[in-house]
Design a protein around this motif. Sequence first.
Motif, PDB file in Angstrom:
ATOM      1  N   ARG A  22       0.823  -1.209   0.000  1.00  0.00           N
ATOM      2  CA  ARG A  22       0.000   0.000   0.000  1.00  0.00           C
ATOM      3  C   ARG A  22       0.856   1.258   0.000  1.00  0.00           C
ATOM      4  O   ARG A  22       0.524   2.256  -0.644  1.00  0.00           O
ATOM      5  CB  ARG A  22      -0.917   0.024   1.235  1.00  0.00           C
ATOM      6  CG  ARG A  22      -1.987  -1.053   1.252  1.00  0.00           C
ATOM      7  CD  ARG A  22      -2.945  -0.936   0.085  1.00  0.00           C
ATOM      8  NE  ARG A  22      -4.079  -1.855   0.198  1.00  0.00           N
ATOM      9  CZ  ARG A  22      -4.961  -2.058  -0.773  1.00  0.00           C
ATOM     10  NH1 ARG A  22      -4.828  -1.434  -1.941  1.00  0.00           N
ATOM     11  NH2 ARG A  22      -5.967  -2.898  -0.605  1.00  0.00           N
ATOM     12  N   THR A  23       1.936   1.207   0.741  1.00  0.00           N
ATOM     13  CA  THR A  23       2.846   2.355   0.778  1.00  0.00           C
ATOM     14  C   THR A  23       3.414   2.618  -0.615  1.00  0.00           C
ATOM     15  O   THR A  23       3.441   3.758  -1.088  1.00  0.00           O
ATOM     16  CB  THR A  23       3.994   2.093   1.758  1.00  0.00           C
ATOM     17  OG1 THR A  23       3.442   1.884   3.054  1.00  0.00           O
ATOM     18  CG2 THR A  23       4.950   3.272   1.811  1.00  0.00           C
ATOM     19  N   ALA A  31       0.657   4.003  -2.693  1.00  0.00           N
ATOM     20  CA  ALA A  31       0.323   5.377  -2.311  1.00  0.00           C
ATOM     21  C   ALA A  31       1.338   6.364  -2.871  1.00  0.00           C
ATOM     22  O   ALA A  31       1.033   7.523  -3.119  1.00  0.00           O
ATOM     23  CB  ALA A  31       0.259   5.492  -0.790  1.00  0.00           C
ATOM     24  N   ASN A  32       2.549   5.911  -3.047  1.00  0.00           N
ATOM     25  CA  ASN A  32       3.573   6.805  -3.565  1.00  0.00           C
ATOM     26  C   ASN A  32       3.829   6.613  -5.053  1.00  0.00           C
ATOM     27  O   ASN A  32       4.853   7.058  -5.585  1.00  0.00           O
ATOM     28  CB  ASN A  32       4.857   6.636  -2.759  1.00  0.00           C
ATOM     29  CG  ASN A  32       4.686   7.201  -1.359  1.00  0.00           C
ATOM     30  OD1 ASN A  32       4.527   8.400  -1.192  1.00  0.00           O
ATOM     31  ND2 ASN A  32       4.642   6.326  -0.366  1.00  0.00           N
TER      32      ASN A  32
END
Lengths: 112, 112
Positions: free
Chosen positions: B53-54, B57-58
């Motif tokens: 997810r990180t 997200a980026n």
Amino acid sequence: MAQFSSELDGVLAALADPTRRAVVRRLGGGPMSVGDLAREFPMTLPSFMKHVRTLEANGLVRTVKSGRVRTCELRRGRLALVDDWLAEQRRVWEARTDRLERLVTDPKEERR
Amino acid sequence: MAQFSSELDGVLAALADPTRRAVVRRLGGGPMSVGDLAREFPMTLPSFMKHVRTLEANGLVRTVKSGRVRTCELRRGRLALVDDWLAEQRRVWEARTDRLERLVTDPKEERR
DNA sequence: CGAAAACTGTGCCATGAGGCTAAGCATGCT
DNA sequence: AGCATGCTTAGCCTCATGGCACAGTTTTCG
């Protein structure tokens, strides 16, 4: 900072902060004292010093104290670590497109 | 993640973790499902998913869910952000050496 | 000597990152 | 239908990060 599995961890973490990136950029123009640097950022000196220490701990900056002034200098070479990692990624990716290429031009070449 | 002053903050922070860098590297070879990826790392699925997810997200990874499987794909272009920053640093540094050059060849050129 | 300058050290706080366990869905297989 | 697979959600814990204030310490200057 716990301890990094690789130096890249630390270098990237150090650069993942706008203040520290700004310091690196500023030092790109030549060495500067902690005080002169700090004056450009909206935080207290102790807070700022932590950033400097972080940069130093990760080899991005070298500092020397002469008299009561600590001067910071950029260690450009350290950024090569990041460069190298990026280059490696590119290699990995290219190896893949090469495989795809071969697959298109000669379908029975595929393995795994 | 608070909110990043620039996208670079997030991208670098995302890459400052060995697990996530390994995922990027792995995806360089082509898309993979979360489960298949996760199997290569010594942590629980929920923990691993946070990393995915990180990355997503980026903007470093794109994921799509089809059926019960979520497939991850690398978004190479995002790494250019890092490349660009490094290039800018190099420019800053070169501007400086140019000034030094000029100073050596023609001392009276100095200003400020 | 005494005061100002330039850090340095200490301690505190709030937030967020990275892990975990334990349930909880949704999908696919038989 | 019933069970396995493959994520998801929720809640919790610990430690690191980035700030702060305040109190030193060491030099330098008049």
